[in-house]
Scaffold this active site. Structure first.
Site, PDB file in Angstrom:
ATOM      1  N   CYS A 105       0.893  -1.187  -0.025  1.00 42.60           N
ATOM      2  CA  CYS A 105       0.067   0.102   0.118  1.00 42.60           C
ATOM      3  C   CYS A 105       0.923   1.285   0.084  1.00 42.60           C
ATOM      4  CB  CYS A 105      -0.923  -0.101   1.085  1.00 42.60           C
ATOM      5  SG  CYS A 105      -1.996   1.240   1.540  1.00 42.60           S
ATOM      6  N   CYS A 116     -11.265  14.465   4.516  1.00 41.57           N
ATOM      7  CA  CYS A 116     -12.303  13.723   4.933  1.00 41.57           C
ATOM      8  C   CYS A 116     -12.098  13.602   6.459  1.00 41.57           C
ATOM      9  CB  CYS A 116     -12.049  12.120   4.394  1.00 41.57           C
ATOM     10  SG  CYS A 116     -12.164  12.050   2.686  1.00 41.57           S
ATOM     11  N   CYS A 339      -4.595   4.278   7.437  1.00 43.62           N
ATOM     12  CA  CYS A 339      -4.089   5.582   6.829  1.00 43.62           C
ATOM     13  C   CYS A 339      -3.300   6.590   7.750  1.00 43.62           C
ATOM     14  CB  CYS A 339      -5.332   6.209   6.045  1.00 43.62           C
ATOM     15  SG  CYS A 339      -5.269   6.765   4.692  1.00 43.62           S
TER      16      CYS A 339
HETATM   17  N1  SAH Z   1      -7.242   9.031  -0.987  1.00 44.70           N
HETATM   18  C1  SAH Z   1      -7.645   7.946  -1.427  1.00 44.70           C
HETATM   19  C2  SAH Z   1      -6.586   6.785  -1.233  1.00 44.70           C
HETATM   20  C3  SAH Z   1      -6.138   6.968   0.216  1.00 44.70           C
HETATM   21  S1  SAH Z   1      -7.246   6.219   1.498  1.00 44.70           S
HETATM   22  C4  SAH Z   1      -9.040   7.589  -0.931  1.00 44.70           C
HETATM   23  O1  SAH Z   1      -9.461   8.281  -0.255  1.00 44.70           O
HETATM   24  O2  SAH Z   1      -9.484   6.600  -1.606  1.00 44.70           O
HETATM   25  C5  SAH Z   1      -7.165   4.728   1.388  1.00 44.70           C
HETATM   26  C6  SAH Z   1      -8.848   4.132   1.868  1.00 44.70           C
HETATM   27  O3  SAH Z   1      -8.651   4.319   3.448  1.00 44.70           O
HETATM   28  C7  SAH Z   1      -9.930   4.974   1.587  1.00 44.70           C
HETATM   29  O4  SAH Z   1     -10.934   4.209   1.362  1.00 44.70           O
HETATM   30  C8  SAH Z   1     -10.204   5.841   3.012  1.00 44.70           C
HETATM   31  O5  SAH Z   1     -11.488   6.255   2.849  1.00 44.70           O
HETATM   32  C9  SAH Z   1      -9.573   4.710   3.984  1.00 44.70           C
HETATM   33  N2  SAH Z   1      -9.741   5.384   5.300  1.00 44.70           N
HETATM   34  C10 SAH Z   1      -9.329   6.381   5.617  1.00 44.70           C
HETATM   35  N3  SAH Z   1      -9.359   6.784   7.029  1.00 44.70           N
HETATM   36  C11 SAH Z   1      -9.698   5.418   7.584  1.00 44.70           C
HETATM   37  C12 SAH Z   1      -9.892   4.893   8.994  1.00 44.70           C
HETATM   38  N4  SAH Z   1      -9.823   5.826  10.002  1.00 44.70           N
HETATM   39  N5  SAH Z   1     -10.515   3.628   8.999  1.00 44.70           N
HETATM   40  C13 SAH Z   1     -10.708   2.950   7.990  1.00 44.70           C
HETATM   41  N6  SAH Z   1     -10.521   3.467   6.702  1.00 44.70           N
HETATM   42  C14 SAH Z   1     -10.029   4.836   6.484  1.00 44.70           C
HETATM   43 FE1  SF4 Z   2      -9.903  11.484   2.281  1.00 42.87          FE
HETATM   44 FE2  SF4 Z   2      -7.585  10.648   3.701  1.00 42.87          FE
HETATM   45 FE3  SF4 Z   2      -8.208   9.618   1.070  1.00 42.87          FE
HETATM   46 FE4  SF4 Z   2      -7.209  12.214   1.668  1.00 42.87          FE
HETATM   47  S1  SF4 Z   2      -6.311  10.152   2.116  1.00 42.87           S
HETATM   48  S2  SF4 Z   2      -8.941  11.570   0.321  1.00 42.87           S
HETATM   49  S3  SF4 Z   2      -8.230  12.615   3.407  1.00 42.87           S
HETATM   50  S4  SF4 Z   2      -9.387   9.383   3.005  1.00 42.87           S
END
Ligand code: SAH
Ligand code: SF4
Length: 377
Positions: A105, A116, A339
């Protein structure tokens, strides 16, 4: 001045560069072979490459890997690494074993601008985009580390762009990194082995079909209701579900290829019957695969993970409606593998030595991490 990295070059770029310098373009084939197939990064050892070509690339490029400043192994086999970039920033990259796969990853940015409300990376804001080489080098560095420290035959099999950052916000650099991952002369990874995950940057999604190598797409949906999705993902204010799905429907899907929809499950937020009904109405059960991700709590997070019963109920409701649904088990939760969590905790505790990375020794790191670990229900 630091030299540019060799790992920023696609095969075609290297070939063109050699031609421009009056060197034989075949050198590109030989060099890509040494680097990406034989894992020999020291040009002095490239026995079959012409001397002038070697001299040119030694002079022009840096061949260094990324220093690993911290690594941790979870009980489930997940390995998390924090790697340092030339400007001292760090990003994380995680190797996740599952059945016969070993998926890396990778991060696409330092921090993220999308903001987010459930995401730990978002709390850092966007610091900068990663260069193509910084993405490719996450793979090269970890693959080499695995060969040296685990087993000579240990191989990464898949890549997901699901680390820190929004890959489509860094479109051109991620495109170039993807070309290097996929090039037959390079790492030769097939398109089914690479998955790009996006929060739904519509203008970039519209460019995917024409302008990006044909990798798997995962869309972070997280709610099929505009008001809930906007609360979770501010990007939905600009690119709401209608605009998003108009763009998604234009992505040509090869036979048997489906888009995966990632759906985070957050207690009381997006896990009700209303959410089930909205999700089933939005997606086509024959064309879409849903990946449920129970929310991974972190210190200071404002949301909660639903109970196991609730998660199973949601799964069951979607299966009853004819969907293909999987649940992502939380990998590496004992090393804060979600993440962006590891890097932030180290930053917060000021465990970094300004020059050389973290001043923690592994035993301290593990106790720090144990203390910080969020309770997993
Ligand atoms: N920015 C891209 C890819 C990186 S995040 C995106 O948002 O898709 C990869 C995945 O991890 C995304 O589906 C995101 O929603 C998820 N993610 C982020 N924070 C998280 C958390 N606290 N618990 C579980 N999944 C999470
Ligand atoms: Fe949203 Fe985190 Fe993915 Fe950025 S890395 S788009 S803040 S989930």
């Amino acid at each position: 001045m630091t030299k540019p990295s060799f790992f920023d070059l696609t095969f075609d770029e290297l070939k063109a560069l050699l031609a421009e310098k009056g060197l034989t373009p075949f050198g590109a084939t030989q060099m890509f072979d040494w680097v990406y197939k034989k894992w020999v990064f020291d040009p002095a050892q490239w026995t079959n490459v012409a001397r002038a070509t070697k001299e040119f690339v030694i002079e022009a490029f840096d061949f260094g890997m990324l220093p690993i400043v911290w690594s941790g192994l979870s009980k489930d086999g997940t390995r998390k690494f924090l790697v340092k970039l030339a400007d001292g920033q760090t990003v994380e990259t995680v190797a996740i074993p599952a059945r016969e796969r070993l998926t890396l990853c990778v991060s696409s940015q330092v921090g993220c601008a999308v903001g987010c409300t459930f995401c730990h990376t978002a709390t850092q804001g966007l610091k900068r985009h990663l260069k193509p080489s910084e993405v490719v080098l996450q793979y090269m560095t970890i693959q080499k580390w695995l060969m040296d420290h685990v087993h000579a035959d240990e191989r990464l099999t898949n890549i997901v762009y699901m680390g820190q950052g929004e890959p489509l916000h860094n479109f051109e650099n991620m495109k170039k990194a993807t070309l290097i991952f996929m090039a037959e002369r390079g790492l030769g990874l097939g398109q089914r082995r690479i998955t790009l995950s996006t929060s739904g940057l519509v203008p970039a999604i519209e460019k995917l079909a024409e302008d990006f190598p044909p990798v798997n797409i995962a869309l972070s949906l997280h709610s099929a209701r505009n008001n809930v999705r906007t609360e979770l993902m501010p990007i939905n204010k600009v690119y709401d579900l209608e605009r998003l799905f108009t763009a998604i429907k234009k992505i040509p899907l090869k036979a048997h290829r489906r888009i995966t929809y990632e759906y985070l499950l957050i207690d009381g937020m997006n896990d009700t019957m209303e959410d089930v009904v909205a999700l089933a109405a939005l997606l086509n059960s024959k064309e879409s695969k849903i990946n449920l991700i129970p929310f991974n709590e972190f210190p200071g997070s404002k949301y909660k993970r639903p109970s196991e019963e609730r998660i199973m109920w949601f799964l069951d409701q979607m299966i009853k409606r004819g969907f293909t649904v999987t649940i992502r088990t939380t990998k590496g939760s004992d090393i804060l593998a979600a993440c962006g969590q590891l890097k932030s905790e180290f930053d917060k505790l000021n465990l970094w030595d300004k020059k050389d990375g973290p001043v923690v020794i592994p035993s301290i790191a593990s106790s720090v991490l144990q203390n910080l670990q969020s309770p997993q229900r």
